[in-house]
Design an enzyme around this catalytic site. Structure first.
Site, PDB file in Angstrom:
ATOM      1  N   ASP A 240      -5.320  12.580  -8.232  1.00 32.72           N
ATOM      2  CA  ASP A 240      -5.198  12.387  -6.574  1.00 32.72           C
ATOM      3  C   ASP A 240      -6.644  13.027  -6.318  1.00 32.72           C
ATOM      4  OD1 ASP A 240      -4.464  12.322  -4.182  1.00 32.72           O
ATOM      5  OD2 ASP A 240      -4.383  14.401  -4.042  1.00 32.72           O
ATOM      6  N   SER A 241      -6.903  13.031  -5.038  1.00 31.10           N
ATOM      7  CA  SER A 241      -8.151  13.317  -4.627  1.00 31.10           C
ATOM      8  C   SER A 241      -8.391  14.980  -4.722  1.00 31.10           C
ATOM      9  CB  SER A 241      -8.406  13.010  -3.408  1.00 31.10           C
ATOM     10  OG  SER A 241      -7.375  13.508  -2.424  1.00 31.10           O
TER      11      SER A 241
ATOM     12  N   TYR B  53     -10.190  11.298   0.175  1.00 30.09           N
ATOM     13  CA  TYR B  53     -10.197   9.704  -0.006  1.00 30.09           C
ATOM     14  C   TYR B  53      -9.890   9.029   1.167  1.00 30.09           C
ATOM     15  CZ  TYR B  53     -10.371   9.651  -5.226  1.00 30.09           C
ATOM     16  OH  TYR B  53     -10.848   9.828  -6.636  1.00 30.09           O
ATOM     17  N   GLY B  54      -9.198   9.503   2.081  1.00 27.11           N
ATOM     18  CA  GLY B  54      -8.354   8.779   3.125  1.00 27.11           C
ATOM     19  C   GLY B  54      -9.623   8.373   4.364  1.00 27.11           C
TER      20      GLY B  54
ATOM     21  N   CYS C 116      -1.679   9.212  -5.394  1.00 22.92           N
ATOM     22  CA  CYS C 116      -2.378   9.194  -4.099  1.00 22.92           C
ATOM     23  C   CYS C 116      -2.238   8.042  -3.184  1.00 22.92           C
ATOM     24  CB  CYS C 116      -4.012   9.272  -4.364  1.00 22.92           C
ATOM     25  SG  CYS C 116      -5.186   9.166  -2.957  1.00 22.92           S
ATOM     26  N   ASN C 117      -1.608   8.059  -2.030  1.00 28.36           N
ATOM     27  CA  ASN C 117      -1.343   6.889  -1.436  1.00 28.36           C
ATOM     28  C   ASN C 117      -2.314   6.070  -0.871  1.00 28.36           C
ATOM     29  OD1 ASN C 117       1.802   7.003  -0.108  1.00 28.36           O
ATOM     30  ND2 ASN C 117       0.999   9.143  -0.657  1.00 28.36           N
TER      31      ASN C 117
ATOM     32  N   GLU D 253      -5.241  20.849   2.336  1.00 29.61           N
ATOM     33  CA  GLU D 253      -6.335  21.423   1.113  1.00 29.61           C
ATOM     34  C   GLU D 253      -6.747  22.646   1.480  1.00 29.61           C
ATOM     35  OE1 GLU D 253      -8.132  19.967  -2.249  1.00 29.61           O
ATOM     36  OE2 GLU D 253      -6.405  18.869  -1.225  1.00 29.61           O
TER      37      GLU D 253
ATOM     38  N   CYS E 258       1.587  10.504   2.373  1.00 30.10           N
ATOM     39  CA  CYS E 258       0.420  10.987   1.762  1.00 30.10           C
ATOM     40  C   CYS E 258       0.893  12.180   0.656  1.00 30.10           C
ATOM     41  CB  CYS E 258      -0.778  11.581   2.809  1.00 30.10           C
ATOM     42  SG  CYS E 258      -1.927  12.662   1.876  1.00 30.10           S
ATOM     43  N   THR E 259       0.363  12.079  -0.337  1.00 27.71           N
ATOM     44  CA  THR E 259       0.897  13.425  -1.293  1.00 27.71           C
ATOM     45  C   THR E 259       0.702  14.548  -1.034  1.00 27.71           C
ATOM     46  OG1 THR E 259      -0.808  12.986  -2.832  1.00 27.71           O
ATOM     47  CG2 THR E 259       1.200  11.795  -3.237  1.00 27.71           C
ATOM     48  N   HIS E 260      -0.263  14.758  -0.023  1.00 26.44           N
ATOM     49  CA  HIS E 260      -0.571  16.037   0.500  1.00 26.44           C
ATOM     50  C   HIS E 260       0.704  16.684   1.197  1.00 26.44           C
ATOM     51  CE1 HIS E 260      -4.478  15.708  -0.901  1.00 26.44           C
ATOM     52  NE2 HIS E 260      -4.936  16.861  -0.461  1.00 26.44           N
TER      53      HIS E 260
HETATM   54  N1  DGL Z   1      -3.119  12.870  -1.287  1.00 27.54           N
HETATM   55  C1  DGL Z   1      -3.989  11.624  -1.017  1.00 27.54           C
HETATM   56  C2  DGL Z   1      -2.961  10.514  -0.280  1.00 27.54           C
HETATM   57  O1  DGL Z   1      -1.694  10.527  -0.809  1.00 27.54           O
HETATM   58  C3  DGL Z   1      -5.145  11.794  -0.200  1.00 27.54           C
HETATM   59  C4  DGL Z   1      -5.735  12.852   0.795  1.00 27.54           C
HETATM   60  C5  DGL Z   1      -7.181  12.438   1.182  1.00 27.54           C
HETATM   61  O2  DGL Z   1      -8.006  12.777   0.082  1.00 27.54           O
HETATM   62  O3  DGL Z   1      -7.557  12.139   1.773  1.00 27.54           O
HETATM   63  O4  DGL Z   1      -3.353   9.724   0.455  1.00 27.54           O
END
Ligand code: DGL
Length: 286
Positions: free
Chosen positions: A20-21, A52-53, A83-84, A167, A204-206
């Site tokens: 993931d990021s 990443y988003g 990571c989505n 984060e 989003c996995t966060h």
């Molecule tokens: N956890 C990530 C996702 O599922 C990305 C969050 C990010 O880096 O913006 O999209």
């Protein structure tokens, strides 16, 4: 817990690469470790490039391809794109680049399939700008629901502040509730009555880290889809299908690495996997 495979080979003893990021993919890694306690996990958080988003699809795709290659070169037998944002922009390319002998699991397709089979017909999806901008959830979920004979309503809304706040370690900060509420209001979603959504996909996995705040906003009557659990089940199935399930072992050691050392990553990894995480710095970007 998944069943153990009777076939054991060197490949089946290899770790699963998960990336993931940043810390978000740890929600998936944790679910995988619970479902498959014999599996070793090699986790890579691309903290140097988080979030990443907000990046272009081209960059996220290039980084995802490089990380997957790095994990396979490090001996991983399967890859989980936890990571989505990366799943919606790079899953097909990562799978094609690694070849059919390496199972690649993304975090969007299994959730889409599971939700399409569920009892819900009005679905809200929240995620990063990259994920929502791709339109992948809406398109694939509408199609899967139609194929399951129950066309429904799918609405998507970007919630770009959430992953950086999480984060930052603010998943349980009191500010999370008004921030989530503001996004829901901006999306115009009803949370009660006949027009209400009946399920919300935290895309989003966060976001599972902020589950309490999400629950406080949506209340008890709207299903919050548990993506990490669904993805862990898919990992079980894919390893079983390919004969790659790890044999039983008494001590399983995971490896956690990041492209840039951050305190938040260590704290979150310890929260899920206990203290004494030996966090490695893998400077794959030079
Ligand atoms: N956890 C990530 C996702 O599922 C990305 C969050 C990010 O880096 O913006 O999209």
């Amino acid at each position: 817990m998944c069943s153990d495979s009777s076939r054991s080979s060197l490949a089946s003893e290899a770790p699963i690469g998960i990336f993931d990021s940043g810390i978000g993919g740890l929600t998936v890694a944790h679910a995988v470790s619970r479902a498959l306690p014999n599996e070793r996990i090699h986790y890579f958080g691309d903290t140097a490039h988080m979030p990443y988003g907000d990046r272009s699809p081209e960059l996220v795709r290039a980084w995802s391809l490089r990380i997957a290659e790095h994990l396979v070169n490090a001996g991983c037998k399967a890859i989980v794109i936890a990571c989505n944002s990366a799943s919606t922009t790079a899953a097909a390319e990562v799978a094609a680049s690694l070849g059919a002998h390496i199972p690649v699991v993304d975090v969007v397709s299994p959730v889409v399939q599971a939700v399409a089979k569920g009892p819900w017909s009005r679905i809200g999806v929240i995620g990063t700008r990259a994920t929502i901008g791709s339109g992948v959830y809406g398109t694939s979920l509408r199609l899967a629901m139609e194929l399951n004979g129950k066309p429904g309503l799918v609405e998507e809304w970007p919630t770009p502040l959430l992953a950086p706040l999480i984060e930052e370690g603010w998943h349980d900060h009191e500010l999370m509730v008004p921030v989530i509420q503001s996004y829901i209001d901006a999306a115009g979603w009803r949370l009660e009555g006949p027009q209400s959504i009946d399920a919300l996909i935290p895309g989003c996995t966060h976001y599972p880290l902020a589950l309490d705040a999400l629950r406080r906003v949506v209340g008890e009557n709207i299903a919050l889809i548990n993506g990490p659990e669904i993805v862990a089940k898919e990992v079980c199935d894919r390893l079983e299908q390919t004969g790659l399930t790890a044999p039983a072992q008494s001590k399983v050691r995971h490896r956690f690495a990041v492209s840039d050392l951050t305190l938040s990553f260590t704290q979150s990894a310890e929260r899920f996997f206990g203290s004494g995480i030996d966090l490695q710095h893998d400077p794959i970007w030079g």
